[in-house]
Design an enzyme around this catalytic site. Structure first.
Site, PDB file in Angstrom:
ATOM      1  CG  ASP A  87      -1.969  -1.056   1.188  1.00  0.00           C
ATOM      2  OD1 ASP A  87      -2.296  -1.498   0.079  1.00  0.00           O
ATOM      3  OD2 ASP A  87      -2.472  -1.444   2.261  1.00  0.00           O
ATOM      4  CG  ASP A 127     -12.920  -3.217  -2.164  1.00  0.00           C
ATOM      5  OD1 ASP A 127     -12.044  -4.078  -2.374  1.00  0.00           O
ATOM      6  OD2 ASP A 127     -12.667  -1.992  -2.138  1.00  0.00           O
TER       7      ASP A 127
END
Lengths: 202, 259
Positions: free
Chosen positions: B11, B130
Site C-alpha cells: 500500500d 470489494d
C-alpha cells in the site's frame, strides 16, 4: 548487442525493453521502420492480446523483412503471441496467417477442465536439443498468461502441462519462440534471454 | 503443474509504503522500489502496488514510483489506485506496470475494462471488487454487496453478477477483497471466494483476512482461489513469501519452489 524489438501495437513493450537493457543489450524499437529489421543483430517480437493484431506486421512490410532477416540467419525470438505468430496460424483469428516457420496452428485450451486463460507460474520440461533453454533445469518455473497455444512436435523446446501438454517453447536453428514471458519470469527468464543474446550459429 | 501464486501487496501513500492504520508502530514501511525488490527476492510470485489515496496531485508521484519500482523487477507487477481512464492506464503501463487494477472506475463505467483490454490485452486488466456479505439477501454470499470508494459506499450491485459482467467485458483476473474478513486475521472468506471463482472462467485472487499459513491453504482449497494477496501476514510470524510457500508445500499446495 543491438536488439530490434518489433512494435505492432499489441500491448506494452516496456517490460521487454527494460529487461533487455538490464542484460546489457541495446533495444531499438521498430514500429514499421524496415531498416531497423534489415540491420538487426537480434529480433524480438513480443505480443499480448489478440492474434489478429499480427495483421499489422503484414500491412507494414515487417513480415517480409523479418522473413528475410531469419533467412540471413539473424536470431529471432517470439514471445507469447509473438511465438504463436511463428506457426501457420491460430484459431483465434482463422483468416490471419502466421509466418509459417512451423507448419502447425495454435488452438485454444479446451473449456470445462480448468480456468482459461492459463495464468501463473508453471514448470518447464526442457527438451535436450534446446539451445535457448540451455542450463534451464527440469522443473524451473516461468510465468504464463495465455489462452491459445501450439502443439507438442519435434520442434518443441520445452513442454508444459496445463489441461493438456503444450509447447512452452519452440526452436529450430535461429528461430525461437516462448509462450511464457521471460521478462516476467525472475532469474529463470533472465537466463533464457541471456541465452538468446549469446546465441551463435553453429 | 500450475502453481498457486503468493502476491505481495504494497500500500503506497505519497510515494511511501504504509501499513494499515491499526498497526500504529508500522506507519512508514519504506520505499516502494526497495520493498518490491525485497519481496521479489524473498519469493513473491507477483507484486501489487496500490496507491491507497490516489489523489489527482498524487498522479506524478505514482508514475514516478511505478517507474522506479518496475526498473529492476522481473516478476509480474500490477498497479492499482486512481486509474480512471484508458489514458491513465496507458501512462501506468508506460511507466512499467504489467497489469492495472481498476475498481470504482470500472463500476462507474464498465466499458473501461474493454477499453484498456483492447490496447493492452485482457491479461493486463485486473478488476478489483470489494464485497461484504448481505445478511438480508436470499443468498448472503453470492449476493454480497459490492462497495466503492475504498469500501465506504455500497453501489447496489451484487458480487457474482458484477464479477460475471467484468469477465464478459474482458477482465483478465478478479481481485476479490472480503470486507468482512479484511483486517481480522481470522482467515479469508472462503465461501465468498469460491462463489465468485465458480461463477467465472478467469482466475480469482483472494484478499482479506490472512493471519496464518493455514488460511492460505484453506483459500486455495475450499476457496478455489488461484492466487492470494499477502500483506500484513509478513508482520505476524511469517517472515517471507518463501517461508510461506515452504509451509504451504508441506500441506500439499503446489507453489513455485525453489524461488
Amino acid at each position: 548487442m543491438r536488439v530490434t524489438v518489433i512494435d505492432y501495437k499489441a500491448g506494452n513493450l516496456t517490460s521487454v525493453i527494460k529487461t533487455l537493457r538490464h542484460l546489457g543489450a541495446e533495444p531499438i524499437v521498430s514500429d514499421g521502420d524496415l531498416s531497423l529489421v534489415e540491420s538487426a543483430e537480434r529480433i524480438v517480437l513480443p505480443g499480448v492480446g489478440h492474434f489478429a493484431a499480427t495483421e499489422r506486421l503484414d500491412n507494414t512490410g515487417l513480415t517480409a523483412a523479418i522473413k528475410a532477416a531469419i533467412a540471413r540467419g539473424i536470431p529471432f525470438l517470439g514471445i507469447c503471441v509473438g511465438m504463436q505468430w511463428l506457426y501457420a496460424g491460430s484459431s483465434e483469428a482463422p483468416d490471419q496467417p502466421g509466418l509459417g516457420a512451423f507448419p502447425e496452428s495454435c488452438t485454444r485450451f479446451p473449456d470445462g477442465f480448468e480456468k482459461v486463460p492459463h495464468v501463473g507460474w508453471n514448470s518447464l520440461e526442457v527438451q535436450p536439443h534446446s539451445r535457448l533453454l540451455a542450463n534451464i533445469h527440469a522443473g524451473e518455473f516461468v510465468y504464463f498468461t495465455h489462452s491459445f497455444h501450439g502443439p507438442v512436435t519435434a520442434d518443441t523446446a520445452a513442454i508444459t502441462h496445463y489441461i493438456e501438454p503444450f509447447a512452452a517453447a519452440i526452436e529450430r536453428g535461429n528461430v525461437m519462440g516462448v509462450q511464457f514471458h521471460p521478462e516476467k519470469s525472475g532469474e529463470t527468464g533472465l537466463k533464457i534471454l541471456t541465452n538468446f543474446l549469446n546465441w551463435k550459429e553453429q | 503443474m500450475l502453481t498457486k501464486r503468493i502476491i505481495a501487496c504494497l500500500d503506497v501513500h505519497a510515494g511511501r509504503v504504509v501499513k494499515g492504520v491499526q498497526f500504529v508502530d508500522l506507519i512508514d514501511a519504506g520505499d516502494p522500489a526497495t520493498q518490491a525488490a525485497r519481496h521479489a527476492r524473498e519469493g513473491a510470485d507477483e507484486i501489487v502496488l496500490l496507491d491507497i489515496t490516489a489523489t489527482h496531485e498524487g498522479r506524478a508521484t505514482l508514475l514516478d514510483t511505478v517507474s522506479r519500482t518496475a526498473k529492476a523487477l522481473f516478476v509480474p507487477f500490477c498497479v492499482g489506485g486512481g486509474i480512471r481512464s484508458a489514458r491513465d492506464a496507458e501512462q501506468v503501463f508506460e511507466a512499467g506496470a504489467d497489469k492495472v487494477s481498476i475498481n470504482s472506475a470500472a463500476l462507474a463505467d464498465p466499458s473501461l475494462i474493454g477499453a484498456i483490454g483492447a490496447s493492452f490485452g485482457s491479461q493486463a486488466v485486473v478488476v478489483a471488487i470489494d464485497a461484504r456479505r448481505d445478511p438480508n439477501a436470499a443468498d448472503p454470499v453470492r449476493d454480497a454487496q459490492v462497495y466503492v470508494q475504498g469500501g465506504r459506499r455500497p453501489i447496489g450491485r451484487t458480487v457474482v453478477e458484477w464479477a460475471r459482467e467484468a469477465e464478459d467485458r474482458g477482465a483478465g483476473e478478479i481481485l476479490l477483497t472480503s470486507m468482512d474478513s479484511d483486517g481480522t486475521r481470522a482467515g479469508f472468506d472462503c465461501e465468498l471466494t469460491a462463489a465468485v471463482s465458480e461463477a467465472v472462467g478467469i482466475p480469482v485472487i483472494a484478499s482479506g483476512g490472512a493471519g496464518t499459513v493455514a488460511h492460505f491453504a484453506d483459500v486455495f482449497g475450499r476457496g478455489k482461489a488461484h492466487a492470494a494477496l499477502a500483506a500484513s501476514i509478513f508482520h505476524f510470524g511469517v517472515s517471507t513469501s518463501r517461508s510461506l510457500k515452504e509451509e504451504l508445500a508441506k500441506s500439499g499446495v503446489p507453489v513455485r519452489l525453489p524461488c
